[in-house]
Design an enzyme around this catalytic site. Sequence first.
Site, PDB file in Angstrom:
ATOM      1  N   GLU A  52      12.228 -40.559  16.162  1.00 62.34           N
ATOM      2  CA  GLU A  52      10.942 -42.315  16.859  1.00 62.34           C
ATOM      3  C   GLU A  52       9.897 -42.634  16.596  1.00 62.34           C
ATOM      4  O   GLU A  52       9.748 -43.481  16.248  1.00 62.34           O
ATOM      5  CB  GLU A  52      12.183 -41.943  17.621  1.00 62.34           C
ATOM      6  CG  GLU A  52      13.593 -42.301  17.679  1.00 62.34           C
ATOM      7  CD  GLU A  52      14.275 -40.170  18.440  1.00 62.34           C
ATOM      8  OE1 GLU A  52      15.046 -40.925  19.210  1.00 62.34           O
ATOM      9  OE2 GLU A  52      13.703 -39.970  18.257  1.00 62.34           O
ATOM     10  N   CYS A  75      16.012 -39.676  23.897  1.00 63.70           N
ATOM     11  CA  CYS A  75      16.009 -38.686  24.409  1.00 63.70           C
ATOM     12  C   CYS A  75      15.126 -39.928  25.929  1.00 63.70           C
ATOM     13  O   CYS A  75      14.250 -40.893  25.216  1.00 63.70           O
ATOM     14  CB  CYS A  75      15.262 -37.530  24.639  1.00 63.70           C
ATOM     15  SG  CYS A  75      13.586 -37.510  24.014  1.00 63.70           S
ATOM     16  N   ALA A 154      32.247 -14.016  -0.094  1.00 63.24           N
ATOM     17  CA  ALA A 154      32.313 -13.998  -1.263  1.00 63.24           C
ATOM     18  C   ALA A 154      33.787 -13.499  -1.216  1.00 63.24           C
ATOM     19  O   ALA A 154      33.628 -12.229  -1.369  1.00 63.24           O
ATOM     20  CB  ALA A 154      30.702 -13.892  -1.695  1.00 63.24           C
ATOM     21  N   SER A 304      37.576  -8.883  13.521  1.00 62.67           N
ATOM     22  CA  SER A 304      37.769  -9.124  15.117  1.00 62.67           C
ATOM     23  C   SER A 304      37.147 -11.022  15.555  1.00 62.67           C
ATOM     24  O   SER A 304      37.561 -11.267  16.431  1.00 62.67           O
ATOM     25  CB  SER A 304      36.403  -8.439  15.352  1.00 62.67           C
ATOM     26  OG  SER A 304      36.848  -7.254  15.641  1.00 62.67           O
TER      27      SER A 304
END
Length: 361
Positions: A52, A75, A154, A304
């Site tokens: 902003e 905020c 991959a 895991s």
Amino acid sequence: MTNEQAMTRAIELALLGTGNVSPNPRVGCVILKNGRIIGEGWHRQFGGAHAEVDAISNATEDITGATAAVTLEPCSHFGKTPPCVDLLIQKKIAKVIVGIEDVNPLVSGNGIAKLRNAGIEVEVGILRDECTWLTRYYAKNITTGMPYIVAKVAQSFDGAIATERGESQWITCQESRRKTHALRGEFDAVMIGKTTALTDNPSLTVRLTDGRQPWRVIVDSNLSLPLSLGIFTDEFRSHTVICCNEYQANSKKADELRSEGVKILGAETIENGLINLRVAFSRLSDEYKIASILVEGGSTLLSSLVSDRLIDEYHFFIAPIIIGKGLRVFGNFSAGSLEGSPKLKIVSTQKSGDDLYVIAI
């Protein structure tokens, strides 16, 4: 320009802060007057001006009576910068369009309430899903204290990440490798297990595209990796964390690594002497401000993570080759039944050179 168009532009601006603002969220802001954009801004770097403030400073004319479209609730508290709502009120903005409420307890709803109490019209929920996706790393980290975990795989068309003899470079094409480097620059850290570190001796750096260098996190429970590996000797070794058991964290070898600048994180272990990854992730967030991690392997570590339900998002680069016998992506994980199998939702699919790039959650 419609509210949706303004928010779409604000999201585009927010993405320009990728890799530079964590653990803060990526935020974009557009200022409209008479249906025209008169100011644009985004959160450019951690500790710097919020979106902003940036948009207001870039405005080409007086913003009194204007509308501000911002991806995340402004905020309302003092952090590294003053509250954005105060500036919006001071500048006599007439309306604020908000993508989503901030999940930070210090802000949540307070910024919107303060704007409305000042007589400013506030509309919430424009492109909510898109803005939620934009802030997903931040949202998990601020609400749970845990990093957002993304598994990058991959693999061959039949789900192998290496041949029976351990060959893995390169399964996917050059374009997929470039995208992987771009992904690395988006995350606070890249993580691998010790077998991948030993077999591939990877640098885990951003090289094929522009981007910041992430933290490198290696899971090596017994601190067994040789000190000659590149991650312990290159220029980024001080940006490297080894997660080992608490005993090894106090060993002579750990001290040798520390003397070279490598960070050591000693964590409690669970069955089979494996690191308690949940604890390790929490400490990485607390001690190194790591809010997002890209896990690149290997099979033991990924298995895991799946078993402990710690993966938030999956990125699969699937090459059009069939390997047959070889190392499986989640070869050490067993769901036991179809009912117990993790159920994923495909977010997007696209071509990546000759490969298929799939994102799922």
